[in-house]
Design a protein around this motif. Sequence first.
Motif, mmCIF file in Angstrom:
data_model
loop_
_atom_site.group_PDB
_atom_site.id
_atom_site.type_symbol
_atom_site.label_atom_id
_atom_site.label_comp_id
_atom_site.label_asym_id
_atom_site.label_seq_id
_atom_site.Cartn_x
_atom_site.Cartn_y
_atom_site.Cartn_z
ATOM 1 N N ALA A 71 4.640 19.691 2.585
ATOM 2 C CA ALA A 71 5.362 18.500 2.123
ATOM 3 C C ALA A 71 4.456 17.577 1.320
ATOM 4 N N ASN A 72 4.967 17.215 0.157
ATOM 5 C CA ASN A 72 4.391 16.134 -0.625
ATOM 6 C C ASN A 72 5.022 14.861 -0.101
ATOM 7 N N ILE A 73 4.224 14.029 0.526
ATOM 8 C CA ILE A 73 4.799 12.828 1.148
ATOM 9 C C ILE A 73 4.221 11.580 0.505
ATOM 10 N N LYS A 74 5.118 10.679 0.153
ATOM 11 C CA LYS A 74 4.723 9.366 -0.352
ATOM 12 C C LYS A 74 5.280 8.356 0.636
ATOM 13 N N ILE A 75 4.416 7.451 1.081
ATOM 14 C CA ILE A 75 4.852 6.504 2.109
ATOM 15 C C ILE A 75 4.281 5.133 1.770
ATOM 16 N N GLY A 76 5.090 4.107 1.961
ATOM 17 C CA GLY A 76 4.655 2.764 1.575
ATOM 18 C C GLY A 76 4.871 1.755 2.683
ATOM 19 N N ALA A 77 3.977 0.748 2.730
ATOM 20 C CA ALA A 77 4.079 -0.288 3.770
ATOM 21 C C ALA A 77 3.709 -1.654 3.212
ATOM 22 N N LYS A 78 4.135 -2.661 3.940
ATOM 23 C CA LYS A 78 3.700 -4.035 3.633
ATOM 24 C C LYS A 78 2.291 -4.219 4.188
ATOM 25 N N LYS A 79 1.673 -5.320 3.799
ATOM 26 C CA LYS A 79 0.301 -5.619 4.208
ATOM 27 C C LYS A 79 0.113 -5.593 5.732
ATOM 28 N N ASP A 80 1.142 -6.034 6.448
ATOM 29 C CA ASP A 80 1.021 -6.091 7.916
ATOM 30 C C ASP A 80 1.239 -4.734 8.579
ATOM 31 N N GLY A 81 1.466 -3.693 7.770
ATOM 32 C CA GLY A 81 1.611 -2.348 8.338
ATOM 33 C C GLY A 81 3.048 -1.893 8.497
ATOM 34 N N THR A 82 4.000 -2.749 8.218
ATOM 35 C CA THR A 82 5.405 -2.360 8.365
ATOM 36 C C THR A 82 5.786 -1.325 7.304
ATOM 37 N N ILE A 83 6.222 -0.162 7.765
ATOM 38 C CA ILE A 83 6.587 0.910 6.826
ATOM 39 C C ILE A 83 7.961 0.604 6.242
ATOM 40 N N ALA A 102 0.859 -1.190 0.000
ATOM 41 C CA ALA A 102 0.000 0.000 0.000
ATOM 42 C C ALA A 102 0.886 1.229 0.000
ATOM 43 N N ILE A 103 0.452 2.226 -0.762
ATOM 44 C CA ILE A 103 1.189 3.492 -0.826
ATOM 45 C C ILE A 103 0.183 4.619 -0.634
ATOM 46 N N SER A 104 0.553 5.577 0.182
ATOM 47 C CA SER A 104 -0.285 6.770 0.348
ATOM 48 C C SER A 104 0.536 7.978 -0.060
#
Lengths: 712, 326
Positions: free
Chosen positions: A267-279, A153-155
């Motif tokens: 800030a333009n922030i892009k952040i990604g994590a694994k399915k379990d929530g690990t960033i 997931a990416i926000s």
Amino acid sequence: MPDYSWPPMEKRRIVGKRTSRLDGPDKASGKAKYPSDLNPPGLLHAVMLTSPHAHARVKTVDIAAAKKFPGVTAIRVISGPGTEVQWAGTEIAIVAATSEAIARDAVALIKVDYEVLPHVVREDDLGKVGNRAKAAGEQVTGDPDAAFKEADAISENLYSIPVITHCCLEPHGQVIAMKGDKVDYWPSTQAVSTVGGDLAKYLEIPASNVHVQMDYMGGGFGGKFPADRWGVESAQLSKESGGRPVKMFLDRETELTIAGVRPSAFANIKIGAKKDGTIIAWQSQSWASGGFGGGGMPPLPYVFNKIPNYRLNHTAVSINAGSARAWRAPNNPQASFLTCSAIDDLAAKLNMDPLDMFLKNVGLTIRPDTYRLQLNKAAEMIEWKKNWRPRGQNKDGYMRRGLGIGISTWGGAGHASKARTTIHPDGSVEVELGSQDIGSGTRTVISMVAAETLGLPISMIKVKIGDNLYPVSGPSGGSTTVGGVSSSTRKAAVNALQKLYDIVGPILNAPPDRLEAVDGKIRMIGNPDKGMSWQQACQKLGVNTITEMGENDTKRTEGLNTGGASGIQMADVSVDIETGVVKMNKLVAVHDCGLVINPKTAESQVLGACIMSVCSALMEERVMDQQTGRVLNADMEFYKLAGIADIGDIVVHMDITPDNDKRGVIGLGEPPAVPGVAAIANAVANAIGVRVPSVPLIPSRVLAALNGRRNA
Amino acid sequence: MQNFEYANPKTIQEATALLGASWSDANLLAGGTDLISLMKEELATPKRVVSLKGIKDLGGIHKSGGGLRIGATVTFDELLENAAVRAEYPSLVEAAHGVSSPQIRNMGTVGGDLCQRPRCWYFRGGEGLLGMKNGKSLIPGGENRYHAIFGNGPAYFVSASSLAPALIALGAKFKLVSASGNREVAADKFFVAPQNETTREIVLAPNEILTEILIPSAKGVKNATYEVRHKEALDWPLATASVALTMKGNSVANARIVLGHVGPVPYSASAAEKWLAGKTITESVADEAGKAAVADAKPLSQNEYKVQLARVAVKRALLEAGGKKA
């Protein structure tokens, strides 16, 4: 060497006990005199003329008419012909007169001719600032591009927090008298021991020629360290007026325009994590402005700074507006808001409870165990598991309720501080430090430490601070005061007590190192009957006094103080989705600050910081007008701050535990001012189901977000 | 602040004799919550300040005809505490409560509320009542989040009065007295949108005193005020609506709906008033009325949200007047 360490928790009689601030009654009754209350005989009043233009070159300054005005004693031009003014409100000239009204009338007679130059006063649209933008070099760790590909997931979002000011209740200023090369100086300052030296530098006199005195002051929040132009010029006006004292405090409009701001952050922030929530990945393109000097990058990613892959870009934007000064935890509230908003949005993408997301990632912080405990404690206090619903699902008619999380970190180790303790033959005790109580309870803390150490009640300790003739103690910035003054006071008191033991020991027929001071007595350890009262012991001094120094050496604090404070705040809000009005239900704050000397004033610090966060999250912003180049809301009418009815319920939990206590004293002024904005913004997103990306969360922005628009 | 002469007359006649033909001759002082700040900013520079505080005839609230006569120097607090006001005019009570500063409620007067100058930050910042620069208003291209959504310029400020919408909806009249005589002006005719920098936003002339407010009986008239405010503490409303409904059984025979803080004068929503006639107040009727009330709104670049707020204020005021909790 004597043992300076703090007495064990269970043995303390005063330290660690809730104690009302000693100067509370004087402050509440008006007996306490602040610098702006002082009216020494012969007082003159100074008023400044400031630039109406945001960017201009001064061509001529004509003071002839003002000089002749009856009652005027001196005029000085601060920004003479040729000076390039970089923000509206810049000091142009200053007039001293026998009354403030006369000084104002005289200021109106000064004629200034400007060459008006083009200005930029807004940084919100990076595309419109042209060459005012200065990009910093890119920082990359790991492989962010690859990590984003691996993310489940990416926000991505653009968040922003605007410039705000300090809004000190007592504006910047001073009363000052300069005779020859000697100066008596009564400033509203956070730096009693150092502000005189700053002034002396500009007056080109020895620092030792400046006597600084300040018993009380009405708030600084990081904005009151230097002597400032108006201080230096007022000294010169005094000198030119035969040494008569000159009073000059900024009016509210000038205070909000030039006396310092907290920089913005976008800030333009892009952040990604694994399915379990690990960033696993972070990328941010940020920009900021704190005025003409630009604005540095907030510490991103905040607290979760062990994210393995990240790319950071930052642009400083110079605008024609009053410059930045330290504001309670510089750049941290901004960084917390930006980072926690991004994490919260990412949790929503994963359909994850943000509490679980924060807990899942505490390993990416420098203090995983502390944050885990604090997250769980705050969650318990706000009844997270009972009250939390996924975004937009807690509905009651047109009201929506939501919860949110914010996080903080800070240093807070004690500054360099010297204290002097004097024991008199009549048993009275003085403690002297060139420190200051800026409203945080410093005076009370010093009394408590000395009383604890000497086995006396607080009422027997006379604390003398607020004078640069006392031993040098650091400025109150960086949450360093409580650690510094408590350690130096402790050492000075222990040293003085040793001297008293040396005198009393032989009389009691006991070795001095077997004595203790408890409950107003000097007695033998393990043999309480063998002793004498404090008064009897002090009488043995005859005509002498004991005077001993204590010093907090920042390189060797001997366990008395340290740095590293953590905090979690959680907000519970209700939002009216028809009007966009946000109402605070509750804000809970969990903070550790090591050994807490006075839980009551420590809690007060947190309460005050939480109120400032409510203001910043919901109301507060400086509104600049690009057309006129001026601040439109340099007043207390449209520069909105919360009142009692706006702040909701604030509940503070200080993490007082044996483990934290062992760390020694840690400053608390700043960390609680960090997480609140993030917590409230996340609570609003949780309530209404969509992110309002820009604070303050005013009705126009909340309604725009609900209508799927970015801007009002 | 410029120097001025201070006069403290004891009668209305003495006071009117002290006034001049121009605003720079003399200004009236009641609670002073606006005049003093205007004088400090030199937005008002009267040669003479005429205090109304010593004039007994300007105070007091009493029955008059079937209605109520409120003296111009009655304070917000006196208004809020008055049993007759509380019994019949909840819309007025709610409007006065909206003045959320206890200090202003203690000092501020009903007359002062109606005569206060706009709070537009360009005006208060010295850019003139209309904020004109080089023949062009600063407001449409500037910071207009708090400005008008009704009216077509050149005035873009919003009427600052808290009580005016309720008084207009209740059909109040204002009595104006000068040395040469008296006149009565209907509340809705008291406010005007100025067309140039030299005219004012109220019809009161520099030589006149607003002496009293006459409100007809509101027996059987359901009335309420709803205001949308950002802060609970001292703050200006973002939009308000005052409604007065003359009922025939369960349905509305005649409606008055007046919006505040949305235009240079309080805005009478006549289309919504007409539409409401014959209807029973329900949630959806109130909502439709709110929609009709803002149909003619022309928001500026930053204040479209106020259209929504005005609409909600109308809806909630109607529901409250109709006895249905908003």
